[in-house]
Design a protein around this motif. Structure first.
Motif, PDB file in Angstrom:
ATOM      1  N   GLU A  90       9.336 -15.059  -1.949  1.00  0.00           N
ATOM      2  CA  GLU A  90      10.010 -16.027  -2.799  1.00  0.00           C
ATOM      3  C   GLU A  90       9.366 -17.393  -2.574  1.00  0.00           C
ATOM      4  O   GLU A  90       8.996 -17.740  -1.454  1.00  0.00           O
ATOM      5  CB  GLU A  90      11.502 -16.078  -2.438  1.00  0.00           C
ATOM      6  CG  GLU A  90      12.372 -16.218  -3.628  1.00  0.00           C
ATOM      7  CD  GLU A  90      13.843 -16.012  -3.306  1.00  0.00           C
ATOM      8  OE1 GLU A  90      14.650 -16.673  -3.959  1.00  0.00           O
ATOM      9  OE2 GLU A  90      14.159 -15.202  -2.426  1.00  0.00           O
ATOM     10  N   ASN A  91       9.194 -18.168  -3.626  1.00  0.00           N
ATOM     11  CA  ASN A  91       8.558 -19.488  -3.616  1.00  0.00           C
ATOM     12  C   ASN A  91       7.048 -19.440  -3.388  1.00  0.00           C
ATOM     13  O   ASN A  91       6.416 -20.479  -3.300  1.00  0.00           O
ATOM     14  CB  ASN A  91       9.196 -20.433  -2.589  1.00  0.00           C
ATOM     15  CG  ASN A  91      10.655 -20.679  -2.877  1.00  0.00           C
ATOM     16  OD1 ASN A  91      11.053 -20.810  -4.026  1.00  0.00           O
ATOM     17  ND2 ASN A  91      11.462 -20.721  -1.840  1.00  0.00           N
ATOM     18  N   GLU A  92       6.472 -18.247  -3.279  1.00  0.00           N
ATOM     19  CA  GLU A  92       5.025 -18.135  -3.107  1.00  0.00           C
ATOM     20  C   GLU A  92       4.327 -18.548  -4.402  1.00  0.00           C
ATOM     21  O   GLU A  92       4.786 -18.242  -5.494  1.00  0.00           O
ATOM     22  CB  GLU A  92       4.655 -16.687  -2.766  1.00  0.00           C
ATOM     23  CG  GLU A  92       3.165 -16.472  -2.618  1.00  0.00           C
ATOM     24  CD  GLU A  92       2.796 -15.017  -2.368  1.00  0.00           C
ATOM     25  OE1 GLU A  92       1.600 -14.721  -2.418  1.00  0.00           O
ATOM     26  OE2 GLU A  92       3.684 -14.179  -2.134  1.00  0.00           O
ATOM     27  N   VAL A  93       3.212 -19.258  -4.273  1.00  0.00           N
ATOM     28  CA  VAL A  93       2.405 -19.624  -5.430  1.00  0.00           C
ATOM     29  C   VAL A  93       1.410 -18.489  -5.667  1.00  0.00           C
ATOM     30  O   VAL A  93       0.662 -18.116  -4.769  1.00  0.00           O
ATOM     31  CB  VAL A  93       1.669 -20.962  -5.201  1.00  0.00           C
ATOM     32  CG1 VAL A  93       0.742 -21.264  -6.354  1.00  0.00           C
ATOM     33  CG2 VAL A  93       2.675 -22.087  -5.015  1.00  0.00           C
ATOM     34  N   ILE A  94       1.465 -17.937  -6.889  1.00  0.00           N
ATOM     35  CA  ILE A  94       0.593 -16.815  -7.222  1.00  0.00           C
ATOM     36  C   ILE A  94      -0.133 -17.068  -8.534  1.00  0.00           C
ATOM     37  O   ILE A  94       0.267 -17.919  -9.320  1.00  0.00           O
ATOM     38  CB  ILE A  94       1.372 -15.480  -7.316  1.00  0.00           C
ATOM     39  CG1 ILE A  94       2.427 -15.553  -8.419  1.00  0.00           C
ATOM     40  CG2 ILE A  94       1.990 -15.110  -5.983  1.00  0.00           C
ATOM     41  CD1 ILE A  94       3.087 -14.218  -8.724  1.00  0.00           C
ATOM     42  N   LYS A  95      -1.194 -16.304  -8.758  1.00  0.00           N
ATOM     43  CA  LYS A  95      -1.918 -16.294 -10.035  1.00  0.00           C
ATOM     44  C   LYS A  95      -1.559 -14.993 -10.733  1.00  0.00           C
ATOM     45  O   LYS A  95      -1.536 -13.942 -10.104  1.00  0.00           O
ATOM     46  CB  LYS A  95      -3.422 -16.313  -9.808  1.00  0.00           C
ATOM     47  CG  LYS A  95      -3.937 -17.556  -9.164  1.00  0.00           C
ATOM     48  CD  LYS A  95      -5.436 -17.435  -8.931  1.00  0.00           C
ATOM     49  CE  LYS A  95      -5.949 -18.633  -8.165  1.00  0.00           C
ATOM     50  NZ  LYS A  95      -7.380 -18.515  -7.877  1.00  0.00           N
TER      51      LYS A  95
ATOM     52  N   GLN B 165       4.837 -20.905  -8.774  1.00  0.00           N
ATOM     53  CA  GLN B 165       5.748 -20.194  -7.889  1.00  0.00           C
ATOM     54  C   GLN B 165       6.256 -18.946  -8.589  1.00  0.00           C
ATOM     55  O   GLN B 165       6.496 -18.952  -9.800  1.00  0.00           O
ATOM     56  CB  GLN B 165       6.919 -21.082  -7.500  1.00  0.00           C
ATOM     57  CG  GLN B 165       6.540 -22.190  -6.553  1.00  0.00           C
ATOM     58  CD  GLN B 165       7.739 -23.038  -6.178  1.00  0.00           C
ATOM     59  OE1 GLN B 165       8.653 -23.235  -6.973  1.00  0.00           O
ATOM     60  NE2 GLN B 165       7.728 -23.548  -4.955  1.00  0.00           N
ATOM     61  N   VAL B 166       6.432 -17.907  -7.812  1.00  0.00           N
ATOM     62  CA  VAL B 166       6.836 -16.604  -8.329  1.00  0.00           C
ATOM     63  C   VAL B 166       8.001 -16.698  -9.298  1.00  0.00           C
ATOM     64  O   VAL B 166       7.952 -16.151 -10.396  1.00  0.00           O
ATOM     65  CB  VAL B 166       7.197 -15.659  -7.152  1.00  0.00           C
ATOM     66  CG1 VAL B 166       7.887 -14.416  -7.640  1.00  0.00           C
ATOM     67  CG2 VAL B 166       5.975 -15.311  -6.360  1.00  0.00           C
ATOM     68  N   GLU B 167       9.030 -17.421  -8.928  1.00  0.00           N
ATOM     69  CA  GLU B 167      10.235 -17.450  -9.758  1.00  0.00           C
ATOM     70  C   GLU B 167      10.099 -18.325 -10.996  1.00  0.00           C
ATOM     71  O   GLU B 167      10.942 -18.276 -11.883  1.00  0.00           O
ATOM     72  CB  GLU B 167      11.463 -17.866  -8.935  1.00  0.00           C
ATOM     73  CG  GLU B 167      11.369 -19.218  -8.294  1.00  0.00           C
ATOM     74  CD  GLU B 167      10.631 -19.227  -6.957  1.00  0.00           C
ATOM     75  OE1 GLU B 167      10.453 -20.315  -6.431  1.00  0.00           O
ATOM     76  OE2 GLU B 167      10.218 -18.179  -6.466  1.00  0.00           O
TER      77      GLU B 167
ATOM     78  N   GLY C  48       5.996 -26.819 -13.179  1.00  0.00           N
ATOM     79  CA  GLY C  48       5.483 -26.226 -11.948  1.00  0.00           C
ATOM     80  C   GLY C  48       4.533 -25.070 -12.172  1.00  0.00           C
ATOM     81  O   GLY C  48       4.080 -24.446 -11.218  1.00  0.00           O
ATOM     82  N   VAL C  49       4.230 -24.763 -13.433  1.00  0.00           N
ATOM     83  CA  VAL C  49       3.293 -23.687 -13.762  1.00  0.00           C
ATOM     84  C   VAL C  49       2.105 -24.306 -14.476  1.00  0.00           C
ATOM     85  O   VAL C  49       2.277 -25.163 -15.344  1.00  0.00           O
ATOM     86  CB  VAL C  49       3.960 -22.628 -14.665  1.00  0.00           C
ATOM     87  CG1 VAL C  49       2.970 -21.569 -15.102  1.00  0.00           C
ATOM     88  CG2 VAL C  49       5.139 -21.989 -13.954  1.00  0.00           C
ATOM     89  N   ARG C  50       0.894 -23.881 -14.096  1.00  0.00           N
ATOM     90  CA  ARG C  50      -0.290 -24.426 -14.757  1.00  0.00           C
ATOM     91  C   ARG C  50      -1.184 -23.305 -15.267  1.00  0.00           C
ATOM     92  O   ARG C  50      -1.207 -22.208 -14.708  1.00  0.00           O
ATOM     93  CB  ARG C  50      -1.053 -25.373 -13.849  1.00  0.00           C
ATOM     94  CG  ARG C  50      -1.760 -24.742 -12.704  1.00  0.00           C
ATOM     95  CD  ARG C  50      -2.450 -25.815 -11.835  1.00  0.00           C
ATOM     96  NE  ARG C  50      -3.214 -25.200 -10.784  1.00  0.00           N
ATOM     97  CZ  ARG C  50      -4.508 -24.936 -10.851  1.00  0.00           C
ATOM     98  NH1 ARG C  50      -5.201 -25.259 -11.920  1.00  0.00           N
ATOM     99  NH2 ARG C  50      -5.125 -24.363  -9.851  1.00  0.00           N
TER     100      ARG C  50
END
Length: 180
Positions: free
Chosen positions: A96-101, A133-135, A164-166
């Motif tokens: 949770e809260n991990e930044v992923i592609k 972030q995942v969520e 928060g998403v790019r």
């Protein structure tokens, strides 16, 4: 992020894929940076089919393994070429809260309005890559083309993203064009 926990089981060392499939289950694996090692799993076929019917590749799910919840992304679904049945599924574990592609599907809506104008949408890209972030990463991007006209072009940069998403896909990439 899906809050429904899906029950899965860890595979035994001596279980092979064929015997798992004969027992009405599908073999799979959970892997990820934050796991000590990959976890071989099996999922009941009817549960998996329902899961995949409502969640596409890239969806974030909560899996219940040994009474512990693991948030995972559906990374790959392998199907039998002839029957179309799922024969293997890969999940990537995420915190949770991990930044992923992730690559996210792009869905165009309002196509019926284009048809009324005798126009057609020519799509060039069916998914885009983004990071966040995942969520916060959406399951899909929806683009309404109902008000578009002949020769309108839709670019990646035109997509509105959650905070928060790019985008990782180049903004000047052409997604679709309205043709006559």
């Amino acid at each position: 992020m899906s809050q429904l926990a899906v029950k899965i089981n860890e595979r035994e060392i001596n279980e092979n894929s064929k015997s798992i499939r004969r027992n009405g289950e599908t073999p799979g694996i959970i892997y990820g940076e934050f796991l000590d090692k990959s976890i071989p799993i099996k999922v009941n076929n009817s549960v998996l089919n329902k899961l995949l019917r409502y969640n596409s590749k890239g969806s974030i799910l909560k899996l219940d393994l040994n009474d512990a919840h693991k948030y995972c992304v559906v990374k790959e679904v392998q199907k039998d070429i002839i029957t179309g049945k799922v024969i293997h599924v890969d999940f990537q574990y995420v915190k949770e809260n991990e930044v992923i592609k992730m690559k996210i599907p792009v869905n165009f809506i309002g196509l019926e309005n284009l048809e009324l104008k005798r126009l057609v949408l020519e799509s060039f890209l069916n998914e885009i890559e983004m990071q966040g972030q995942v969520e916060k990463i959406p399951e899909y991007i929806e683009i309404d083309v109902s008000k578009n006209n002949y020769d309108d072009k839709i670019f990646v940069k035109d997509i509105k993203l959650p905070e928060g998403v790019r985008l990782l896909t180049e903004g000047e990439t052409l997604l679709a064009v309205v043709n006559g």
